[in-house]
Design an enzyme around this catalytic site. Structure first.
Site, PDB file in Angstrom:
ATOM      1  N   ALA A  54       0.860  -1.187   0.000  1.00  0.00           N
ATOM      2  CA  ALA A  54       0.000   0.000   0.000  1.00  0.00           C
ATOM      3  C   ALA A  54       0.901   1.243   0.000  1.00  0.00           C
ATOM      4  O   ALA A  54       2.070   1.166   0.394  1.00  0.00           O
ATOM      5  CB  ALA A  54      -0.932   0.016   1.198  1.00  0.00           C
ATOM      6  N   PHE A  55       0.345   2.377  -0.426  1.00  0.00           N
ATOM      7  CA  PHE A  55       1.161   3.590  -0.572  1.00  0.00           C
ATOM      8  C   PHE A  55       1.750   4.057   0.752  1.00  0.00           C
ATOM      9  O   PHE A  55       2.733   4.780   0.783  1.00  0.00           O
ATOM     10  CB  PHE A  55       0.332   4.724  -1.211  1.00  0.00           C
ATOM     11  N   LYS A  56       1.139   3.631   1.863  1.00  0.00           N
ATOM     12  CA  LYS A  56       1.599   4.113   3.162  1.00  0.00           C
ATOM     13  C   LYS A  56       3.028   3.663   3.475  1.00  0.00           C
ATOM     14  O   LYS A  56       3.655   4.214   4.375  1.00  0.00           O
ATOM     15  CB  LYS A  56       0.634   3.671   4.260  1.00  0.00           C
ATOM     16  N   ASP A  57       3.540   2.687   2.730  1.00  0.00           N
ATOM     17  CA  ASP A  57       4.934   2.277   2.903  1.00  0.00           C
ATOM     18  C   ASP A  57       5.895   3.454   2.715  1.00  0.00           C
ATOM     19  O   ASP A  57       6.906   3.544   3.414  1.00  0.00           O
ATOM     20  CB  ASP A  57       5.300   1.182   1.886  1.00  0.00           C
ATOM     21  N   ALA A  81       5.713   5.846   5.817  1.00  0.00           N
ATOM     22  CA  ALA A  81       6.106   5.140   7.045  1.00  0.00           C
ATOM     23  C   ALA A  81       7.607   4.850   7.048  1.00  0.00           C
ATOM     24  O   ALA A  81       8.278   5.013   8.066  1.00  0.00           O
ATOM     25  CB  ALA A  81       5.312   3.844   7.185  1.00  0.00           C
TER      26      ALA A  81
END
Ligand SMILES: *Cc1c(COP(=O)(O)O)cnc(C)c1O
Length: 433
Positions: A105-108, A111
């Site tokens: 997911a793009f949140k990688d 984060a």
């Protein structure tokens, strides 16, 4: 560069304070006091640069005054250990695939960047251990846990609602061990978030341990998301498709689109943005009426967008001097219910063979409805469809194969701490840590 609070009551903060504290003392969100424009020469040749090279220039513009170049470069290069390719779906509609990272997911991106920047400050200042509390409805917990895994000086507590996240999502943050503790709360996502918020306000806990937040209120999580907007532009420019570009962002807490709006202010030639919502259409209503009316979220099949009071809305307001007219000049809205999302996944799969996840489907559909002749649209495909296997398979009538990165989590051993939905119990647990 200093950071001000959107509430304008807290003092200016350094990057370090903004990153370590997360939220300003007046409960506002931090904003960089300047948005640096990138030189025309950068855009003239951007299509010849690698993703990492592009990202480093963007990062340098924001963080270059505060972090030595070599360190910043290392943080950026380590963050981007995967690509974000632009893939053609249909004539003039492209998917910016943000799901090739460790948790799909793009949140990688945000984060991984934040984990490294926080680790840098802990080491540099000899600060004592920092504890990251994060409440998750699924994707945030996995991206943050994996982004921070094994980072010295940081311990992560992931709070998640028992029985309310998918099996794949749960395995991604409960099987890691090391510096990651998964806490299974007997309650909802909102209850988890309330426990986290109460912890930040608690004087005893403040004395006992260094606490910070890793959701998109943190500048180190949301700003790096600008990187892939530039990279998308570069890829489209290379094929002669970047002149009249519309970018559509499936939006929940509005951190992702805010990063794109920052990109535009830095000079990235994006003509227009579309924020696509599911039934949680608070922003869509705001665009129509000029009134912001948060309300409790309802659950949908695009569950990472089930947000009833998007935290980054205040950043969007601040960027546009609170002018509704200025906001609607740059951003349009869209909203889709579950049936429309499912129908879009099926139609696109049947017609093109491209498999959308429920969030990307909101993005694709808004472009297919709103794109004008002569425009090229790119939507952010924010997660891999296999993360929503149970939703997507019945829609397309086929099995969805799980990428190796996700499969790797499936063999692990689940380790969690069970927690009643009671602050007194959670506080006692943290005080014993
Ligand atoms: C978090 C998330 C979103 C929403 O992003 P915001 O930055 O909160 O607007 C959309 N899609 C997926 C898959 C997500 O995980």
């Amino acid at each position: 560069m200093n950071y001000y609070s959107t509430n304008k009551l807290a003092p200016l903060a350094s990057l370090q304070v903004a990153v370590v504290d997360g939220l300003a003392s007046d409960r506002g969100l931090y904003m960089p006091e300047r948005i640096p424009a990138l030189p025309a020469a950068f855009f003239d040749h951007i299509e010849n640069l690698s993703f990492q090279e592009i990202a480093f220039q963007v990062a340098d513009a924001f963080f270059g005054e505060d972090i030595e170049k070599e360190t910043l470069k290392q943080i950026v290069y380590e963050t981007l250990c995967f690509d974000t390719p632009v893939v053609r779906v249909k004539e003039n509609i492209y998917s910016l695939e943000l799901f090739h990272g460790p948790t799909c997911a793009f949140k990688d991106v945000g984060a991984r960047f934040m984990a490294r920047l926080l680790a840098y400050y802990i080491k540099k200042q000899g600060q004592k251990e920092v504890n990251v509390l994060v409440a998750t409805s699924g994707d945030t917990g996995s991206a943050v846990a994996n982004g921070f895994l094994g980072v010295e000086g940081i311990h992560v507590y992931v709070l998640y609602p028992k029985g309310l996240v998918s099996e794949i999502q749960e395995m991604q943050f409960t099987t890691l061990g090391q510096n990651i503790t998964a806490i299974e709360v007997d309650g909802t996502f909102d209850d988890c978030q309330a426990l986290v918020k109460a912890s930040f306000m608690d004087a005893d806990l403040k004395r006992h341990m260094n606490l910070t937040s890793a959701n998109s209120i943190n500048v180190a999580r949301f700003l790096p998301q600008a990187f892939y907007y530039f990279h998308a532009y570069a890829q489209l420019k290379k094929i002669g498709k970047a002149d009249n570009l519309v970018v559509c962002v499936p939006s929940g807490n509005f951190g992702n689109i805010t990063a794109g709006l920052f990109g535009k202010k830095m000079g990235l030639p994006i003509r227009h943005f579309i924020a696509s919502n599911n039934r949680n259409d608070i922003f869509f209503e705001y665009l129509k009426t000029g009134e912001y009316k948060p309300r409790p979220s309802v659950s949908t099949i695009a569950n990472a967008m089930d947000v009833g009071d998007p935290s980054n809305f205040v950043r969007v307001l601040d960027l546009y001097g609170k002018s509704h007219a200025a906001i609607i000049a740059d951003i349009s809205g869209a909203r889709y219910d579950d049936d429309q999302i499912a129908a879009t996944i099926k139609k696109v799969y049947d017609e093109t063979g491209y498999l959308l996840d429920p969030h990307g489907a909101c993005g694709y559909r808004a472009l297919s409805e709103q794109l004008q002749p002569g425009q090229v649209g790119v939507f952010l495909e924010t997660a891999h469809p296999a993360k929503f296997k149970a939703t997507v398979e019945p829609i397309i009538g086929h099995e969805v194969s799980i990428p190796a990165t996700l499969k790797a989590f499936m063999g692990g051993k689940k380790q969690t701490v069970s927690m009643p939905n009671a602050f007194a119990s959670f506080k006692q647990f943290l005080l014993n840590e």
